[in-house]
Design a protein around this motif. Structure first.
Motif, PDB file in Angstrom:
ATOM      1  N   ASN A  47       0.850  -1.206   0.000  1.00  0.00           N
ATOM      2  CA  ASN A  47       0.000   0.000   0.000  1.00  0.00           C
ATOM      3  C   ASN A  47       0.878   1.246   0.000  1.00  0.00           C
ATOM      4  OD1 ASN A  47      -2.477   1.235  -0.241  1.00  0.00           O
ATOM      5  ND2 ASN A  47      -2.883   1.291   1.951  1.00  0.00           N
TER       6      ASN A  47
ATOM      7  N   THR B 125      -4.304   6.556  -1.812  1.00  0.00           N
ATOM      8  CA  THR B 125      -3.297   5.505  -1.850  1.00  0.00           C
ATOM      9  C   THR B 125      -3.518   4.588  -3.051  1.00  0.00           C
ATOM     10  OG1 THR B 125      -4.639   4.012  -0.519  1.00  0.00           O
ATOM     11  CG2 THR B 125      -3.196   5.539   0.668  1.00  0.00           C
TER      12      THR B 125
ATOM     13  N   CYS C 246      -4.358   1.546  -2.898  1.00  0.00           N
ATOM     14  CA  CYS C 246      -5.586   0.791  -2.632  1.00  0.00           C
ATOM     15  C   CYS C 246      -6.816   1.571  -3.062  1.00  0.00           C
ATOM     16  CB  CYS C 246      -5.650   0.461  -1.139  1.00  0.00           C
ATOM     17  SG  CYS C 246      -7.026  -0.599  -0.688  1.00  0.00           S
TER      18      CYS C 246
ATOM     19  N   ARG D 103      -9.672  -5.293  -0.847  1.00  0.00           N
ATOM     20  CA  ARG D 103      -8.808  -4.223  -0.338  1.00  0.00           C
ATOM     21  C   ARG D 103      -8.077  -4.621   0.931  1.00  0.00           C
ATOM     22  NH1 ARG D 103     -12.816   0.773  -1.970  1.00  0.00           N
ATOM     23  NH2 ARG D 103     -11.770   1.255  -3.944  1.00  0.00           N
TER      24      ARG D 103
ATOM     25  N   CYS E 139      -4.372  -5.005   0.395  1.00  0.00           N
ATOM     26  CA  CYS E 139      -3.497  -3.846   0.328  1.00  0.00           C
ATOM     27  C   CYS E 139      -2.749  -3.697   1.648  1.00  0.00           C
ATOM     28  CB  CYS E 139      -4.303  -2.585   0.046  1.00  0.00           C
ATOM     29  SG  CYS E 139      -5.092  -2.559  -1.564  1.00  0.00           S
TER      30      CYS E 139
END
Length: 456
Positions: free
Chosen positions: A146, A157, A159, A197, A200
């Motif tokens: 990440n 970011t 992500c 996610r 990440c």
């Protein structure tokens, strides 16, 4: 768990990996094939998602652990895994699927270098709004860490750029998150993007990334950097507050405080001298006049006329004490730490960024380099490689004590092996949530065991 592999025989495992990946893409690991100091036993470079799934299924049958590796730019970040049996190199899980010109998304293989992604997109006037500092990083490596660069200020970011994700679970099942059925390979099990996610920042501990669907955008017509000297960290809260309140829509707000900085008293004296030497400074573009002063750099992007107008407003806001350039400062997109340093990431509200800097200085017994996204309160710092383990531990405890009262945190990004073993790398972390994710996605602890906080 290694006993099963030993009974099968290392040569037999090597042969089976070669059958899956091809003779040139499977081998016994060498001394350089390590993860945060832990040397692997085999290296496998599968040629596609199905081959990677076969590697994971082979590992599951023989109770072997697997750690994914991209370009290896951040392979020494975080904790050492408990064991690395197979280092799964994602270099052949690469490529960029073609979309119509102007499409807001792109499908990119996890092993694709970001440089190649940006070069390909630029040919159609687009870019991926990610600019991590790691040279040569792959998209999968950036997502697994990440990692974010200056553009995080406006675009978020890595992500947060995700529209969809495809990865392999520990048992080799292909999973797709957040993408329509047309983009899922046959047999992929769809789940929600919120689950995807979780990967990440997991450093390969929750799944092996295969590809990602990410947002892309038009390349800005104009980019300008406005840089202002920072004479003391005490200036930062007011500077950042004023900058953000001006609604100039900066793409990035970065800070560089080098170790050559002087004491706050001498910094203030130098600033006063600069004003005395330039009584008509207001409205002028005057660069830093003292070596060792830090720098606050603001990136403005957009149409040429609009960017020029915002740059003029920003120079006026900085009372003329600024430089304007079409090129980034030399330190832009560079970490302040080097090999052997203890690298830290500090997250704190911007109003308390100065307190974090002074806490780092006090704990280290002198100036330490600090650099990062001042507009978000996320910066990196470096403790020198010569600092003994006990002093690093004491410094971390002191800094974390200051940050705790300010809703901040400090984690060790990378460190020499002795320090990594001796200190608390993570500090305060939401272990129960991570444990639940690990139990769900990797219940047998086959993927990068020990890389996540709490030894997960």
């Amino acid at each position: 768990m290694a006993a099963a592999a030993d009974s099968t025989g290392a040569t037999e495992i090597t042969r089976r990996l070669a059958a899956i990946c091809g003779p040139s893409f499977a081998r016994r690991a060498g001394a350089a094939d390590e993860v945060a100091g832990r040397v692997a036993r085999w290296v496998a470079v599968p040629g596609g998602a199905e081959a990677a799934a076969e590697v994971l299924r082979l590992a599951a049958r023989h109770d072997l652990t697997v750690v994914p590796r991209g370009a290896g730019t951040k392979i020494d970040w975080g904790m050492s895994p408990g064991r690395v049996d197979i280092l799964l190199d994602t270099g052949r899980l690469a490529g960029i699927d073609h979309h119509p010109a102007g499409s807001p998304v792109a499908d990119i293989g996890a092993g694709t270098p970001l440089r190649a992604v940006q070069a390909t997109l630029e040919r159609t006037g687009r870019r991926l709004p990610l600019d991590p500092p790691s040279p040569g990083a792959t998209l999968g490596g950036v997502l697994a860490a990440n990692e974010a660069g200056p553009l995080r200020h406006r675009h978020g970011t890595a992500c947060e750029q995700l529209v969809g994700l495809r990865w392999l679970a520990a048992d080799g099942e292909l999973v797709g998150a957040g993408v329509g059925p047309a983009r899922l390979s046959a047999g992929a099990a769809p789940v929600g993007l919120d689950v995807g996610r979780l990967l990440c920042g997991s450093q390969g501990g929750l799944g092996v990334l295969v590809s990602a669907t990410v947002r892309v955008q038009a390349v800005p017509a104009s980019r300008i950097w406005v840089c202002r000297p920072v004479w003391t960290p005490l200036e930062l809260p007011d500077l950042i507050r004023t900058l953000l309140a001006a609604r100039l829509d900066p793409a990035a707000v970065e800070l560089d405080l080098p170790t050559t900085g002087v004491s706050p008293h001498r910094e203030e004296s130098a600033r006063a001298a600069a004003r005395a030497n330039h009584p008509s400074m207001a409205g002028r573009r005057v660069g830093p006049v003292r070596r060792g002063a830090g720098t606050l750099a603001v990136l403005l992007e957009g149409g040429p006329a609009d960017v020029a107008e915002r740059a003029d407003r920003l120079v006026a806001l900085f009372e003329g004490e600024a430089t304007v350039d079409n090129a980034a400062p030399w330190w832009w997109r560079r970490y302040p730490f080097g090999p052997g340093d203890t690298a830290l990431r500090v997250e704190v509200p911007t109003t308390d960024l100065h307190a974090a800097v002074y806490a780092l200085r006090d704990a280290a017994g002198g100036p330490v380099p600090v650099r990062g996204s001042a507009g978000l309160g996320v910066v990196h710092a470096a403790l020198p490689a010569t600092m003994p383990e006990e002093r690093v531990g004491a410094a971390l405890a002191a800094v974390r004590g200051v940050l705790l009262a300010r809703r901040g945190r400090c984690v060790v990004v990378a460190a020499p092996p002795g320090i990594r073993r001796a200190v608390d790398v993570w500090g305060e972390t939401a272990i129960p949530r991570l444990r639940a994710a690990k139990d769900h996605l990797d219940p047998h602890r086959r993927l990068a065991p020990g890389r996540l906080p709490g030894g997960l």
